[in-house]
Design a protein around this motif. Structure first.
Motif, PDB file in Angstrom:
ATOM      1  N   ALA A 147       0.777  -1.025   0.475  1.00  0.00           N
ATOM      2  CA  ALA A 147       0.124   0.263  -0.142  1.00  0.00           C
ATOM      3  C   ALA A 147       0.906   1.169   0.025  1.00  0.00           C
ATOM      4  O   ALA A 147       1.677   1.521   0.146  1.00  0.00           O
ATOM      5  CB  ALA A 147      -0.659   0.147   1.587  1.00  0.00           C
ATOM      6  N   PRO A 199      -0.263   5.013   0.805  1.00  0.00           N
ATOM      7  CA  PRO A 199      -0.977   5.629   1.020  1.00  0.00           C
ATOM      8  C   PRO A 199      -0.792   6.905   0.742  1.00  0.00           C
ATOM      9  O   PRO A 199      -1.123   7.870   0.760  1.00  0.00           O
ATOM     10  CB  PRO A 199      -1.254   5.479   2.634  1.00  0.00           C
ATOM     11  CG  PRO A 199       0.528   4.918   3.296  1.00  0.00           C
ATOM     12  CD  PRO A 199       0.773   4.180   1.637  1.00  0.00           C
ATOM     13  N   LEU A 200       0.480   7.661   0.860  1.00  0.00           N
ATOM     14  CA  LEU A 200       0.750   9.266   0.068  1.00  0.00           C
ATOM     15  C   LEU A 200       0.670   9.528  -1.353  1.00  0.00           C
ATOM     16  O   LEU A 200       0.739  10.399  -1.903  1.00  0.00           O
ATOM     17  CB  LEU A 200       2.451   9.425   0.619  1.00  0.00           C
ATOM     18  CG  LEU A 200       2.469   9.986   2.127  1.00  0.00           C
ATOM     19  CD1 LEU A 200       3.349   9.175   2.509  1.00  0.00           C
ATOM     20  CD2 LEU A 200       2.018  11.208   2.477  1.00  0.00           C
ATOM     21  N   PRO A 231      -2.730  11.513  -2.375  1.00  0.00           N
ATOM     22  CA  PRO A 231      -2.483  12.885  -1.736  1.00  0.00           C
ATOM     23  C   PRO A 231      -1.547  13.422  -3.133  1.00  0.00           C
ATOM     24  O   PRO A 231      -1.519  14.865  -3.026  1.00  0.00           O
ATOM     25  CB  PRO A 231      -2.426  13.077  -0.073  1.00  0.00           C
ATOM     26  CG  PRO A 231      -1.654  11.332   0.193  1.00  0.00           C
ATOM     27  CD  PRO A 231      -2.430  10.611  -1.097  1.00  0.00           C
ATOM     28  N   LEU A 232      -0.693  13.157  -3.074  1.00  0.00           N
ATOM     29  CA  LEU A 232       0.611  13.968  -4.415  1.00  0.00           C
ATOM     30  C   LEU A 232       0.082  14.376  -5.242  1.00  0.00           C
ATOM     31  O   LEU A 232      -0.144  15.084  -5.618  1.00  0.00           O
ATOM     32  CB  LEU A 232       1.677  12.560  -4.230  1.00  0.00           C
ATOM     33  CG  LEU A 232       3.332  12.853  -3.254  1.00  0.00           C
ATOM     34  CD1 LEU A 232       4.155  11.419  -3.929  1.00  0.00           C
ATOM     35  CD2 LEU A 232       3.341  14.035  -3.621  1.00  0.00           C
ATOM     36  N   GLU A 245      -2.579  16.726  -5.140  1.00  0.00           N
ATOM     37  CA  GLU A 245      -1.110  17.796  -5.035  1.00  0.00           C
ATOM     38  C   GLU A 245      -1.011  18.749  -6.142  1.00  0.00           C
ATOM     39  O   GLU A 245      -0.650  20.066  -6.571  1.00  0.00           O
ATOM     40  CB  GLU A 245      -0.312  18.205  -3.819  1.00  0.00           C
ATOM     41  CG  GLU A 245      -1.145  17.590  -2.005  1.00  0.00           C
ATOM     42  CD  GLU A 245      -1.995  19.177  -2.587  1.00  0.00           C
ATOM     43  OE1 GLU A 245      -2.480  20.015  -2.738  1.00  0.00           O
ATOM     44  OE2 GLU A 245      -1.206  19.895  -0.965  1.00  0.00           O
ATOM     45  N   ILE A 298       9.515   9.820  -2.398  1.00  0.00           N
ATOM     46  CA  ILE A 298       8.604   9.307  -1.248  1.00  0.00           C
ATOM     47  C   ILE A 298       8.432   7.980  -2.800  1.00  0.00           C
ATOM     48  O   ILE A 298       7.891   6.953  -2.355  1.00  0.00           O
ATOM     49  CB  ILE A 298       7.462   9.952  -1.141  1.00  0.00           C
ATOM     50  CG1 ILE A 298       7.257  11.028  -0.528  1.00  0.00           C
ATOM     51  CG2 ILE A 298       6.040   8.775  -1.378  1.00  0.00           C
ATOM     52  CD1 ILE A 298       5.896  12.420  -0.366  1.00  0.00           C
ATOM     53  N   GLU A 338      10.980   4.874  -1.528  1.00  0.00           N
ATOM     54  CA  GLU A 338      10.744   4.715   0.092  1.00  0.00           C
ATOM     55  C   GLU A 338      10.016   3.620  -0.398  1.00  0.00           C
ATOM     56  O   GLU A 338       9.934   2.965   0.326  1.00  0.00           O
ATOM     57  CB  GLU A 338       9.960   5.674   0.934  1.00  0.00           C
ATOM     58  CG  GLU A 338       9.234   5.445   2.210  1.00  0.00           C
ATOM     59  CD  GLU A 338      10.544   4.745   3.201  1.00  0.00           C
ATOM     60  OE1 GLU A 338      11.796   5.769   3.014  1.00  0.00           O
ATOM     61  OE2 GLU A 338      11.176   4.363   3.845  1.00  0.00           O
ATOM     62  N   TYR A 339       8.732   4.017  -1.084  1.00  0.00           N
ATOM     63  CA  TYR A 339       7.311   2.700  -1.284  1.00  0.00           C
ATOM     64  C   TYR A 339       8.553   1.371  -1.868  1.00  0.00           C
ATOM     65  O   TYR A 339       7.279   0.632  -1.785  1.00  0.00           O
ATOM     66  CB  TYR A 339       6.123   3.392  -1.632  1.00  0.00           C
ATOM     67  CG  TYR A 339       5.265   4.236  -0.270  1.00  0.00           C
ATOM     68  CD1 TYR A 339       5.232   3.352   0.359  1.00  0.00           C
ATOM     69  CD2 TYR A 339       4.883   5.113  -0.998  1.00  0.00           C
ATOM     70  CE1 TYR A 339       3.879   4.611   1.359  1.00  0.00           C
ATOM     71  CE2 TYR A 339       3.852   6.214  -0.244  1.00  0.00           C
ATOM     72  CZ  TYR A 339       3.284   5.117   0.811  1.00  0.00           C
ATOM     73  OH  TYR A 339       2.834   6.131   1.895  1.00  0.00           O
TER      74      TYR A 339
END
Lengths: 274, 274
Positions: free
Chosen positions: B147, B149-150, B153-154, B157, B168, B171-172
């Motif tokens: 998953a 989750p960010l 919203p990225l 935005e 990000i 990282e994921y």
């Protein structure tokens, strides 16, 4: 007040998990108090819903907590605080407190330049609730606000420090440096988790106002004034209720609360699934 | 098929805005088709709700679109696709298609190593819908999912490229590099906006499967098989309906759709405010 009333729990509700930062501050300041928390995870988020719907949900939540014999109601949700406090105060006789008033009051006291920044979710910023509350206290204060939609998922992921959170904070907060504010209000109950990063980005010259902390202070003074502080010596009871199973809640609650949650119970507060 | 049926619109629904990436692909592939889109912004998100509730909402949405005379129903929502396709197909006679099947099918065809990655929202990943669909196609495929989750919203935005989105994504996506996958399924209708960044982080050796694109291909072949492709020459009609006013929708819809939305109408599809 009777000992029974003093020993009754404080009731706290939020649309989800953010209100636990308020519970954390209440526990830190008033460790003897019994607390009942309700997270309306079945109907989160409130921010995208109409005022009428948020007021109806807030009355359901308060009704559940009242039925558990609370002595005070804390609305630990910015959206609900912005729209439902008058209805809740009218409906119930116990003291009711939200998170916006205490945050705005502190910001008004703390600013020297008269230039205050407010950050929050898109719905809180759009509601202008902090702006209105601050203008009611000090009409001459200039207020600059910005929604920071990535802060909530950052807090829930636990990515609260390090390169990613700093870059995102720099992006969101850059305009506040230009506005030359001296106080920044954290107008979302998730944001206290990002406080070190926000302070680092804004610099030590800026006072951060944490609504959760200010709300806990206000709760203490309201209970004190009304002679409602718990003077019992037993171990305080903490109960956590959710309206729907939420994996996020269970996995991140400890980080928001600062201590482990032993028991979470599911409740149906509406009687309807839809 | 009669010309009237061929010229009837394709109906598309999503819980919010993400389904517009599917509409974008349909328009690109089938520019003559009339399209009606319904975003259930009053009840977004679906991912946190029970299957029973998501099925009930999906039936409401489909009922609204059916009442507008659609010739085909597209469920452009991963959560609803995962749980409500059987109910929708049983309830309605027109062809019904979701976004999970086409994405899974393409991933099964594209992988050479037999190691496939899937990314999506927490609820989609938790539902294992892509995993189950892929295992049904090729039981020997190994599937790794995470998953992110960010990413939603990225995308909302508009921070879809640059340092923040790359950090990000790194990282994921780091675990997928270790798993040595050769195909990565973008299992969320928001993620196509992040495709360039995800491709950059994963490298050119990885095939990205865009469920929106694969769904549009499948729609084309289903309409073709059933002789339902619109052969009219008039300007195609596009109608957009929302169940609640959504500022996010209005501000970011153009970026998701790739063209300006001229008209958005509000509709009440349930008859109840709560």
């Amino acid at each position: 007040m009777t000992n029974d009333t003093k020993r009754a729990p404080i009731g706290v509700f939020d649309s989800g998990i953010g209100g636990l930062t308020v519970v954390r501050e209440i526990i830190g300041r008033l460790p003897r108090e019994n607390i009942i928390y309700l997270g309306d995870t079945a109907r989160v988020p409130y921010g995208t819903k109409s005022s009428r719907t948020v007021i109806a949900y807030s009355l359901h939540n308060a009704g559940f907590l009242l039925s558990r014999g609370i002595k005070m109601l804390v609305v630990a949700c910015n959206t609900s605080s912005a729209v439902s406090l008058p209805s809740l105060s009218r409906e119930f006789e116990i003291p009711v407190i939200g998170v916006i008033g205490p945050g705005a009051k502190k910001a008004g006291e703390a600013t020297k330049s008269g230039r205050v920044g407010v950050i929050g979710t898109p719905s809180t910023i759009k509601s202008s609730a902090y702006k209105k509350a601050l203008e009611a206290i000090s009409p001459q204060i200039e207020i600059y606000s910005r929604a920071c939609p990535l802060f909530v998922p950052l807090a829930e992921e636990g990515w609260t420090e390090g390169e990613i959170s700093e870059l995102i904070a720099k992006e969101y907060l850059a305009p506040f440096k230009e506005y030359d504010i001296d106080v920044l209000v954290l107008g979302c109950t998730h944001y206290p988790l990002l406080k070190p990063t926000i302070q680092k980005v804004m610099g030590d010259g800026i006072t951060l106002v944490d609504s959760a902390e200010e709300t806990a202070k206000e709760i203490e003074s309201m209970l004190h004034e009304r002679d409602l502080l718990n003077d019992g010596t037993g171990a305080p009871a903490r109960e956590y209720y959710l309206t729907d199973v939420s994996d996020t809640f269970v996995s991140v609650a400890g980080r928001f609360l600062g201590e482990r949650i032993e028991n979470i119970e599911m409740v149906d507060i509406t009687g309807t699934a839809l």
